[in-house]
Motif scaffolding. Structure first.
Motif, PDB file in Angstrom:
ATOM      1  N   GLY A 418     -19.861  61.368  65.257  1.00 50.01           N
ATOM      2  CA  GLY A 418     -19.599  61.686  63.865  1.00 50.01           C
ATOM      3  C   GLY A 418     -18.168  62.092  63.578  1.00 50.01           C
ATOM      4  O   GLY A 418     -17.801  62.331  62.425  1.00 50.01           O
ATOM      5  N   TYR A 419     -17.342  62.159  64.619  1.00 47.91           N
ATOM      6  CA  TYR A 419     -15.968  62.646  64.451  1.00 47.91           C
ATOM      7  C   TYR A 419     -15.090  61.643  63.698  1.00 47.91           C
ATOM      8  O   TYR A 419     -14.250  62.036  62.877  1.00 47.91           O
ATOM      9  CB  TYR A 419     -15.362  62.970  65.812  1.00 47.91           C
ATOM     10  N   ASN A 420     -15.271  60.365  63.972  1.00 51.00           N
ATOM     11  CA  ASN A 420     -14.452  59.361  63.292  1.00 51.00           C
ATOM     12  C   ASN A 420     -14.798  59.258  61.810  1.00 51.00           C
ATOM     13  O   ASN A 420     -13.909  59.093  60.964  1.00 51.00           O
ATOM     14  CB  ASN A 420     -14.601  58.001  63.977  1.00 51.00           C
ATOM     15  N   LEU A 421     -16.087  59.363  61.485  1.00 51.41           N
ATOM     16  CA  LEU A 421     -16.450  59.330  60.071  1.00 51.41           C
ATOM     17  C   LEU A 421     -15.946  60.576  59.348  1.00 51.41           C
ATOM     18  O   LEU A 421     -15.500  60.493  58.198  1.00 51.41           O
ATOM     19  CB  LEU A 421     -17.964  59.199  59.905  1.00 51.41           C
ATOM     20  N   GLN A 422     -15.996  61.727  60.008  1.00 52.39           N
ATOM     21  CA  GLN A 422     -15.460  62.925  59.348  1.00 52.39           C
ATOM     22  C   GLN A 422     -13.966  62.759  59.071  1.00 52.39           C
ATOM     23  O   GLN A 422     -13.482  63.168  58.004  1.00 52.39           O
ATOM     24  CB  GLN A 422     -15.698  64.178  60.192  1.00 52.39           C
ATOM     25  N   TRP A 423     -13.236  62.155  59.999  1.00 53.02           N
ATOM     26  CA  TRP A 423     -11.815  61.898  59.756  1.00 53.02           C
ATOM     27  C   TRP A 423     -11.655  60.971  58.545  1.00 53.02           C
ATOM     28  O   TRP A 423     -10.755  61.176  57.723  1.00 53.02           O
ATOM     29  CB  TRP A 423     -11.150  61.298  60.989  1.00 53.02           C
ATOM     30  N   ALA A 424     -12.522  59.982  58.431  1.00 50.51           N
ATOM     31  CA  ALA A 424     -12.458  59.080  57.278  1.00 50.51           C
ATOM     32  C   ALA A 424     -12.715  59.832  55.980  1.00 50.51           C
ATOM     33  O   ALA A 424     -11.971  59.672  54.999  1.00 50.51           O
ATOM     34  CB  ALA A 424     -13.471  57.949  57.440  1.00 50.51           C
ATOM     35  N   TRP A 425     -13.755  60.676  55.951  1.00 48.32           N
ATOM     36  CA  TRP A 425     -14.065  61.425  54.726  1.00 48.32           C
ATOM     37  C   TRP A 425     -12.931  62.385  54.373  1.00 48.32           C
ATOM     38  O   TRP A 425     -12.506  62.450  53.209  1.00 48.32           O
ATOM     39  CB  TRP A 425     -15.369  62.220  54.872  1.00 48.32           C
ATOM     40  N   SER A 426     -12.458  63.132  55.365  1.00 46.76           N
ATOM     41  CA  SER A 426     -11.427  64.138  55.101  1.00 46.76           C
ATOM     42  C   SER A 426     -10.119  63.505  54.652  1.00 46.76           C
ATOM     43  O   SER A 426      -9.515  63.922  53.657  1.00 46.76           O
ATOM     44  CB  SER A 426     -11.189  64.992  56.347  1.00 46.76           C
ATOM     45  N   SER A 427      -9.668  62.507  55.394  1.00 54.13           N
ATOM     46  CA  SER A 427      -8.390  61.878  55.043  1.00 54.13           C
ATOM     47  C   SER A 427      -8.510  61.102  53.734  1.00 54.13           C
ATOM     48  O   SER A 427      -7.575  61.081  52.920  1.00 54.13           O
ATOM     49  CB  SER A 427      -7.911  60.963  56.171  1.00 54.13           C
ATOM     50  N   GLY A 428      -9.670  60.479  53.499  1.00 49.84           N
ATOM     51  CA  GLY A 428      -9.885  59.777  52.240  1.00 49.84           C
ATOM     52  C   GLY A 428      -9.855  60.724  51.058  1.00 49.84           C
ATOM     53  O   GLY A 428      -9.268  60.424  50.003  1.00 49.84           O
ATOM     54  N   TYR A 429     -10.470  61.888  51.219  1.00 47.79           N
ATOM     55  CA  TYR A 429     -10.448  62.894  50.154  1.00 47.79           C
ATOM     56  C   TYR A 429      -9.019  63.320  49.846  1.00 47.79           C
ATOM     57  O   TYR A 429      -8.615  63.380  48.674  1.00 47.79           O
ATOM     58  CB  TYR A 429     -11.281  64.111  50.557  1.00 47.79           C
ATOM     59  N   VAL A 430      -8.262  63.619  50.879  1.00 50.70           N
ATOM     60  CA  VAL A 430      -6.904  64.135  50.680  1.00 50.70           C
ATOM     61  C   VAL A 430      -6.018  63.110  49.947  1.00 50.70           C
ATOM     62  O   VAL A 430      -5.341  63.444  48.976  1.00 50.70           O
ATOM     63  CB  VAL A 430      -6.267  64.536  52.027  1.00 50.70           C
ATOM     64  N   VAL A 431      -6.054  61.856  50.387  1.00 53.29           N
ATOM     65  CA  VAL A 431      -5.182  60.873  49.731  1.00 53.29           C
ATOM     66  C   VAL A 431      -5.659  60.544  48.320  1.00 53.29           C
ATOM     67  O   VAL A 431      -4.846  60.320  47.413  1.00 53.29           O
ATOM     68  CB  VAL A 431      -5.047  59.570  50.564  1.00 53.29           C
ATOM     69  N   GLY A 432      -6.976  60.547  48.108  1.00 55.23           N
ATOM     70  CA  GLY A 432      -7.490  60.313  46.762  1.00 55.23           C
ATOM     71  C   GLY A 432      -7.045  61.388  45.799  1.00 55.23           C
ATOM     72  O   GLY A 432      -6.735  61.125  44.630  1.00 55.23           O
ATOM     73  N   ASN A 433      -6.992  62.610  46.293  1.00 54.48           N
ATOM     74  CA  ASN A 433      -6.553  63.751  45.486  1.00 54.48           C
ATOM     75  C   ASN A 433      -5.048  63.722  45.284  1.00 54.48           C
ATOM     76  O   ASN A 433      -4.545  63.834  44.164  1.00 54.48           O
ATOM     77  CB  ASN A 433      -7.004  65.039  46.152  1.00 54.48           C
ATOM     78  N   GLU A 434      -4.315  63.582  46.382  1.00 57.36           N
ATOM     79  CA  GLU A 434      -2.855  63.638  46.318  1.00 57.36           C
ATOM     80  C   GLU A 434      -2.260  62.495  45.500  1.00 57.36           C
ATOM     81  O   GLU A 434      -1.264  62.671  44.798  1.00 57.36           O
ATOM     82  CB  GLU A 434      -2.264  63.633  47.728  1.00 57.36           C
ATOM     83  N   ALA A 435      -2.850  61.328  45.587  1.00 53.68           N
ATOM     84  CA  ALA A 435      -2.304  60.172  44.865  1.00 53.68           C
ATOM     85  C   ALA A 435      -2.400  60.331  43.352  1.00 53.68           C
ATOM     86  O   ALA A 435      -1.665  59.687  42.600  1.00 53.68           O
ATOM     87  CB  ALA A 435      -3.034  58.892  45.293  1.00 53.68           C
ATOM     88  N   THR A 436      -3.292  61.210  42.924  1.00 58.39           N
ATOM     89  CA  THR A 436      -3.471  61.388  41.477  1.00 58.39           C
ATOM     90  C   THR A 436      -2.771  62.632  40.947  1.00 58.39           C
ATOM     91  O   THR A 436      -2.577  62.748  39.730  1.00 58.39           O
ATOM     92  CB  THR A 436      -4.968  61.491  41.127  1.00 58.39           C
ATOM     93  N   ILE A 437      -2.384  63.565  41.818  1.00 56.38           N
ATOM     94  CA  ILE A 437      -1.750  64.783  41.315  1.00 56.38           C
ATOM     95  C   ILE A 437      -0.255  64.830  41.587  1.00 56.38           C
ATOM     96  O   ILE A 437       0.454  65.616  40.971  1.00 56.38           O
ATOM     97  CB  ILE A 437      -2.414  66.057  41.927  1.00 56.38           C
ATOM     98  N   LYS A 438       0.237  63.971  42.496  1.00 55.34           N
ATOM     99  CA  LYS A 438       1.669  64.006  42.812  1.00 55.34           C
ATOM    100  C   LYS A 438       2.472  63.185  41.810  1.00 55.34           C
ATOM    101  O   LYS A 438       2.001  62.181  41.309  1.00 55.34           O
ATOM    102  CB  LYS A 438       1.916  63.478  44.232  1.00 55.34           C
TER     103      LYS A 438
END
Length: 438
Positions: A418-438
């Motif tokens: 489950g470690y690779n999927l967690q990396w996908a969820w976490s990194s996906g969340y961060v870029v989805g957020n950052e791309a819209t607020i920066k």
């Protein structure tokens, strides 16, 4: 003055010009190249933030690789993973991994999917699965949310070039069709399981924008061994312990079901060890695999067990005396490897030295590792976009403003569980957020 701005999903009422400028900034166009786990998470987060989002997916539907995870059950995450405990994720910049996991934790992931409708359960080793035991249910709720948010999904659309022109990106697909975006999130995956969409195409796009790539190699993959016995013992399974040795130093050890194959060896412990082995081969080293078929016994305990067994069966042939202890097809090979060539000698004639030689093979059988199975057989890619050129807090490129990376395309990979999927969820969340607020 009230200004109405039309979004794909709603009319937004803005009370003054200053606020209007802020909302207009939020309604930027986000291009997400890749519709896997990280891409879908990024799309949902960006759309919830008010952006207009388009997913460009080369396959005929998004999320195909999710369906293959966890043997079709989707191992969503692992409760043992946190920003304080990242031992099961590998990268040249561990601080980057910690930063991202801190922003979207395992608990956040479980809550995110619970709200979407995925009840969860925790199994051995901290593995988290949907209560339904169906990976398809995870993909179903993600796709439903994507539809609900009005996110555009273009399938059978392979982006083959990305250019930055002033403040915008120009994307071009395989048919020469051009698209424009204010921000680009690159989540094309690695090279593992190319039939599910990961063929390394994102590396070329990243290189064209100035990024370097750490040479990728397959991880969580079966290993090839050098041995004349493989065809004889292929298909034999046993619960044992396996270790990877490089320059006689044990790098890692794993227990579980091990399977001999015609080309070498497989099973969960082997997949976990494979990264260390393949990485050693990449550095021109000569890794060894050590197998312990009796991990619950010490050498002395196993010597005592076999000595007692032979004493009871003193008038039987040696090879026959091992029936019921180890797989019958393994018996002649184990004995020959121990230097015993007269397999039918009586048990009463076996010396203590020969018994210890047999135990040495049963506990410390070593094989030379010659390689691994192909990308098609690997579950994850080690290597990828060099993270030294990525902002460790936002995953934005340090070289191209407005370009973000997430998921397996980066030089971050994890163990099974489950470690690779967690990396996908976490990194996906961060870029989805950052791309819209920066």
């Amino acid at each position: 003055m009230i200004l109405y701005i039309m979004s794909k999903n709603k009319n937004i009422a803005v009370e003054n010009d200053a606020t209007a400028k802020g909302v207009i900034a939020m309604l930027r166009e986000i291009a997400i190249i890749g519709g896997g786990a990280a891409g879908m998470m990024a799309a949902i987060v960006a759309a919830r933030n008010g952006a207009n989002v388009v997913i460009y997916e080369k396959m005929n539907r998004v999320g195909k690789k999710i369906l293959a995870t966890g043997n079709g059950r989707c191992n969503l995450t692992n409760i043992n993973l946190s920003h304080q405990n990242i031992g099961c994720l590998h990268s040249t910049n561990r601080d980057l991994v910690r930063n991202i996991l801190k922003q979207f934790t395992v608990e956040n992931t479980i809550d995110f999917f619970e709200i979407l409708g995925i009840a969860h359960k925790v199994e051995a080793g901290g593995k988290v699965f949907p209560m339904s035991d169906q990976a398809s249910s995870v993909l179903d709720v993600l796709r439903y949310e994507i539809d609900k948010l009005g996110i555009s999904v273009l399938c059978d659309c392979e982006i083959q070039s990305v250019k930055k022109i002033k403040d915008q990106f120009l994307l071009k697909d395989q048919n020469g069709v051009e698209y424009r975006a204010d921000r680009v999130i690159m989540v094309t995956g690695g090279m593992s399981s190319p039939s599910l969409g990961s063929n390394g195409s994102g590396y070329g796009l990243a290189k064209s924008l100035g990024h370097k790539v750490v040479k990728p190699f397959p991880a969580l993959v079966q290993l090839k061994l050098e041995s004349p016995f493989l065809k004889v013992i292929k298909g034999i399974k046993f619960d044992g312990e396996a270790s990877i040795l490089v320059d006689r130093e044990a790098l890692r050890k794993e227990e579980g079901e091990i399977l001999f194959t015609e080309y070498g060896i497989s099973g969960p412990p082997i997949l976990q060890l494979s990264r260390s082995a393949v990485e050693a081969l990449e550095y021109k080293k000569k890794p060894q695999l050590k197998i312990d078929m009796f991990p619950s016994h010490t050498h002395d305990e196993l010597v005592a067990l076999i000595s007692l067994r032979l004493s009871y069966q003193y008038d039987r042939p040696l090879d026959f005396s091992f029936i019921g202890l180890i797989n019958k097809r393994m018996i002649p090979i184990i004995l020959k490897e121990a230097g015993i060539h007269h397999l039918d000698k009586l048990c009463s004639e076996v010396s203590n030295k020969e018994i210890r030689n047999i135990v040495k093979i049963l506990k410390d059988w070593e094989f030379s590792i010659t390689g691994s199975q192909t990308w098609a057989n690997s579950q994850v890619t080690a290597g990828g976009i060099d993270v030294s050129s990525i902002c460790p807090e936002t995953l934005e490129s340090k070289l191209v403003k407005g370009l973000f990376f997430a998921g397996e395309i980066l030089d971050v990979d994890g163990d099974c569980g489950g470690y690779n999927l967690q990396w996908a969820w976490s990194s996906g969340y961060v870029v989805g957020n950052e791309a819209t607020i920066k």
